[in-house]
Design a protein around this motif. Sequence first.
Motif, PDB file in Angstrom:
ATOM      1  N   LEU A   1     -21.154 -28.776 130.993  1.00 45.72           N
ATOM      2  CA  LEU A   1     -22.336 -28.177 130.370  1.00 45.72           C
ATOM      3  C   LEU A   1     -22.138 -28.020 128.864  1.00 45.72           C
ATOM      4  O   LEU A   1     -23.072 -28.251 128.083  1.00 45.72           O
ATOM      5  CB  LEU A   1     -22.659 -26.835 131.021  1.00 45.72           C
ATOM      6  CG  LEU A   1     -23.130 -26.897 132.480  1.00 45.72           C
ATOM      7  CD1 LEU A   1     -23.237 -25.501 133.079  1.00 45.72           C
ATOM      8  CD2 LEU A   1     -24.440 -27.663 132.620  1.00 45.72           C
ATOM      9  N   LEU A   2     -20.924 -27.658 128.429  1.00 43.83           N
ATOM     10  CA  LEU A   2     -20.642 -27.545 126.998  1.00 43.83           C
ATOM     11  C   LEU A   2     -20.605 -28.926 126.346  1.00 43.83           C
ATOM     12  O   LEU A   2     -21.093 -29.109 125.223  1.00 43.83           O
ATOM     13  CB  LEU A   2     -19.326 -26.794 126.770  1.00 43.83           C
ATOM     14  CG  LEU A   2     -19.016 -26.351 125.351  1.00 43.83           C
ATOM     15  CD1 LEU A   2     -20.126 -25.489 124.760  1.00 43.83           C
ATOM     16  CD2 LEU A   2     -17.694 -25.589 125.313  1.00 43.83           C
ATOM     17  N   ASP A   3     -20.071 -29.914 127.064  1.00 42.49           N
ATOM     18  CA  ASP A   3     -20.076 -31.291 126.540  1.00 42.49           C
ATOM     19  C   ASP A   3     -21.498 -31.790 126.292  1.00 42.49           C
ATOM     20  O   ASP A   3     -21.724 -32.614 125.412  1.00 42.49           O
ATOM     21  CB  ASP A   3     -19.378 -32.249 127.508  1.00 42.49           C
ATOM     22  CG  ASP A   3     -17.866 -32.148 127.471  1.00 42.49           C
ATOM     23  OD1 ASP A   3     -17.323 -31.498 126.549  1.00 42.49           O
ATOM     24  OD2 ASP A   3     -17.225 -32.727 128.374  1.00 42.49           O
ATOM     25  N   ALA A   4     -22.449 -31.306 127.071  1.00 42.91           N
ATOM     26  CA  ALA A   4     -23.842 -31.698 126.885  1.00 42.91           C
ATOM     27  C   ALA A   4     -24.480 -30.994 125.687  1.00 42.91           C
ATOM     28  O   ALA A   4     -25.554 -31.387 125.240  1.00 42.91           O
ATOM     29  CB  ALA A   4     -24.654 -31.405 128.151  1.00 42.91           C
ATOM     30  N   LEU A   5     -23.808 -29.956 125.161  1.00 41.30           N
ATOM     31  CA  LEU A   5     -24.348 -29.202 124.033  1.00 41.30           C
ATOM     32  C   LEU A   5     -23.807 -29.652 122.691  1.00 41.30           C
ATOM     33  O   LEU A   5     -24.515 -29.616 121.688  1.00 41.30           O
ATOM     34  CB  LEU A   5     -24.044 -27.709 124.195  1.00 41.30           C
ATOM     35  CG  LEU A   5     -24.662 -26.995 125.383  1.00 41.30           C
ATOM     36  CD1 LEU A   5     -24.206 -25.542 125.407  1.00 41.30           C
ATOM     37  CD2 LEU A   5     -26.174 -27.089 125.339  1.00 41.30           C
ATOM     38  N   VAL A   6     -22.512 -30.017 122.647  1.00 40.83           N
ATOM     39  CA  VAL A   6     -21.883 -30.316 121.362  1.00 40.83           C
ATOM     40  C   VAL A   6     -20.857 -31.430 121.511  1.00 40.83           C
ATOM     41  O   VAL A   6     -20.121 -31.474 122.489  1.00 40.83           O
ATOM     42  CB  VAL A   6     -21.231 -29.052 120.738  1.00 40.83           C
ATOM     43  CG1 VAL A   6     -20.114 -28.502 121.599  1.00 40.83           C
ATOM     44  CG2 VAL A   6     -20.756 -29.300 119.322  1.00 40.83           C
ATOM     45  N   VAL A   7     -20.877 -32.336 120.531  1.00 39.06           N
ATOM     46  CA  VAL A   7     -19.872 -33.390 120.417  1.00 39.06           C
ATOM     47  C   VAL A   7     -19.212 -33.210 119.058  1.00 39.06           C
ATOM     48  O   VAL A   7     -19.906 -33.101 118.037  1.00 39.06           O
ATOM     49  CB  VAL A   7     -20.513 -34.787 120.522  1.00 39.06           C
ATOM     50  CG1 VAL A   7     -19.487 -35.875 120.218  1.00 39.06           C
ATOM     51  CG2 VAL A   7     -21.139 -34.989 121.891  1.00 39.06           C
ATOM     52  N   VAL A   8     -17.880 -33.143 119.058  1.00 46.01           N
ATOM     53  CA  VAL A   8     -17.148 -33.017 117.800  1.00 46.01           C
ATOM     54  C   VAL A   8     -16.724 -34.422 117.381  1.00 46.01           C
ATOM     55  O   VAL A   8     -15.777 -34.988 117.928  1.00 46.01           O
ATOM     56  CB  VAL A   8     -15.950 -32.059 117.945  1.00 46.01           C
ATOM     57  CG1 VAL A   8     -15.198 -31.948 116.617  1.00 46.01           C
ATOM     58  CG2 VAL A   8     -16.430 -30.678 118.402  1.00 46.01           C
ATOM     59  N   ASP A   9     -17.480 -34.972 116.435  1.00 41.79           N
ATOM     60  CA  ASP A   9     -17.196 -36.323 115.956  1.00 41.79           C
ATOM     61  C   ASP A   9     -15.881 -36.335 115.180  1.00 41.79           C
ATOM     62  O   ASP A   9     -15.614 -35.430 114.385  1.00 41.79           O
ATOM     63  CB  ASP A   9     -18.322 -36.821 115.043  1.00 41.79           C
ATOM     64  CG  ASP A   9     -19.556 -37.242 115.815  1.00 41.79           C
ATOM     65  OD1 ASP A   9     -19.412 -37.720 116.964  1.00 41.79           O
ATOM     66  OD2 ASP A   9     -20.667 -37.102 115.268  1.00 41.79           O
ATOM     67  N   GLY A  10     -15.079 -37.347 115.428  1.00 42.85           N
ATOM     68  CA  GLY A  10     -13.797 -37.484 114.744  1.00 42.85           C
ATOM     69  C   GLY A  10     -12.650 -36.811 115.463  1.00 42.85           C
ATOM     70  O   GLY A  10     -11.503 -36.924 115.040  1.00 42.85           O
ATOM     71  N   ALA A  11     -12.950 -36.139 116.557  1.00 41.67           N
ATOM     72  CA  ALA A  11     -11.875 -35.535 117.358  1.00 41.67           C
ATOM     73  C   ALA A  11     -11.314 -36.612 118.277  1.00 41.67           C
ATOM     74  O   ALA A  11     -12.046 -37.199 119.070  1.00 41.67           O
ATOM     75  CB  ALA A  11     -12.389 -34.351 118.164  1.00 41.67           C
ATOM     76  N   ALA A  12     -10.024 -36.880 118.150  1.00 45.78           N
ATOM     77  CA  ALA A  12      -9.376 -37.841 119.035  1.00 45.78           C
ATOM     78  C   ALA A  12      -9.182 -37.246 120.418  1.00 45.78           C
ATOM     79  O   ALA A  12      -9.093 -37.963 121.406  1.00 45.78           O
ATOM     80  CB  ALA A  12      -8.024 -38.271 118.458  1.00 45.78           C
ATOM     81  N   MET A  13      -9.140 -35.908 120.454  1.00 42.48           N
ATOM     82  CA  MET A  13      -8.887 -35.236 121.718  1.00 42.48           C
ATOM     83  C   MET A  13      -9.417 -33.810 121.625  1.00 42.48           C
ATOM     84  O   MET A  13      -9.297 -33.144 120.606  1.00 42.48           O
ATOM     85  CB  MET A  13      -7.378 -35.211 121.991  1.00 42.48           C
ATOM     86  CG  MET A  13      -6.997 -34.535 123.282  1.00 42.48           C
ATOM     87  SD  MET A  13      -5.216 -34.638 123.625  1.00 42.48           S
ATOM     88  CE  MET A  13      -4.560 -33.561 122.375  1.00 42.48           C
ATOM     89  N   GLY A  14      -9.994 -33.346 122.722  1.00 49.74           N
ATOM     90  CA  GLY A  14     -10.379 -31.948 122.869  1.00 49.74           C
ATOM     91  C   GLY A  14      -9.754 -31.421 124.143  1.00 49.74           C
ATOM     92  O   GLY A  14      -9.690 -32.138 125.142  1.00 49.74           O
TER      93      GLY A  14
END
Length: 157
Positions: free
Chosen positions: A75-88
């Motif tokens: 559900l959080l992945d559907a709200l925000v994408v952190v561009d440039g993050a190789a890993m979360g």
Amino acid sequence: MSTAVRIPLPDLAGAVGSALGPGPWLQVDQQRIDTFADATDDHQWIHTDPERAARGPFGATVAHGYLTLSLVAPLLDALVVVDGAAMGVNYGLDRVRFPAPVTAGSRVRASAVLADVQPVGGGVQARFDVTIEVEHGAKPACIATVLCRFYGAEPSA
């Protein structure tokens, strides 16, 4: 098509205070509940016995609280994408509450606020205040303070 807000990793700290969502609805059906019960060995009748649960306190089977909590990730992945993050990575939780049940067949969705961002070795730690609502529900199903770490490159060991 994703409706997620895209925030570049270097700009994440500047986005503190941003409201995210609400996101798309996700159905929590009996099959999902039963699969979770099998994965966790938690087969309490309020989750897995529709006939008995119909006579119980919620009038139907309900999702495990931990199943509802586990849905924070998609559900959080559907709200925000952190561009440039190789890993979360999920770093943990500071607080979790389950004010209302999620009955089988219900739909849930999340909203969040990016509450804080702090540097950590090789990346940043973001704190999200997440609320999972149940469609047509008077109270949220889950309120959680979620900690995520984002790294621009794979962290060194």
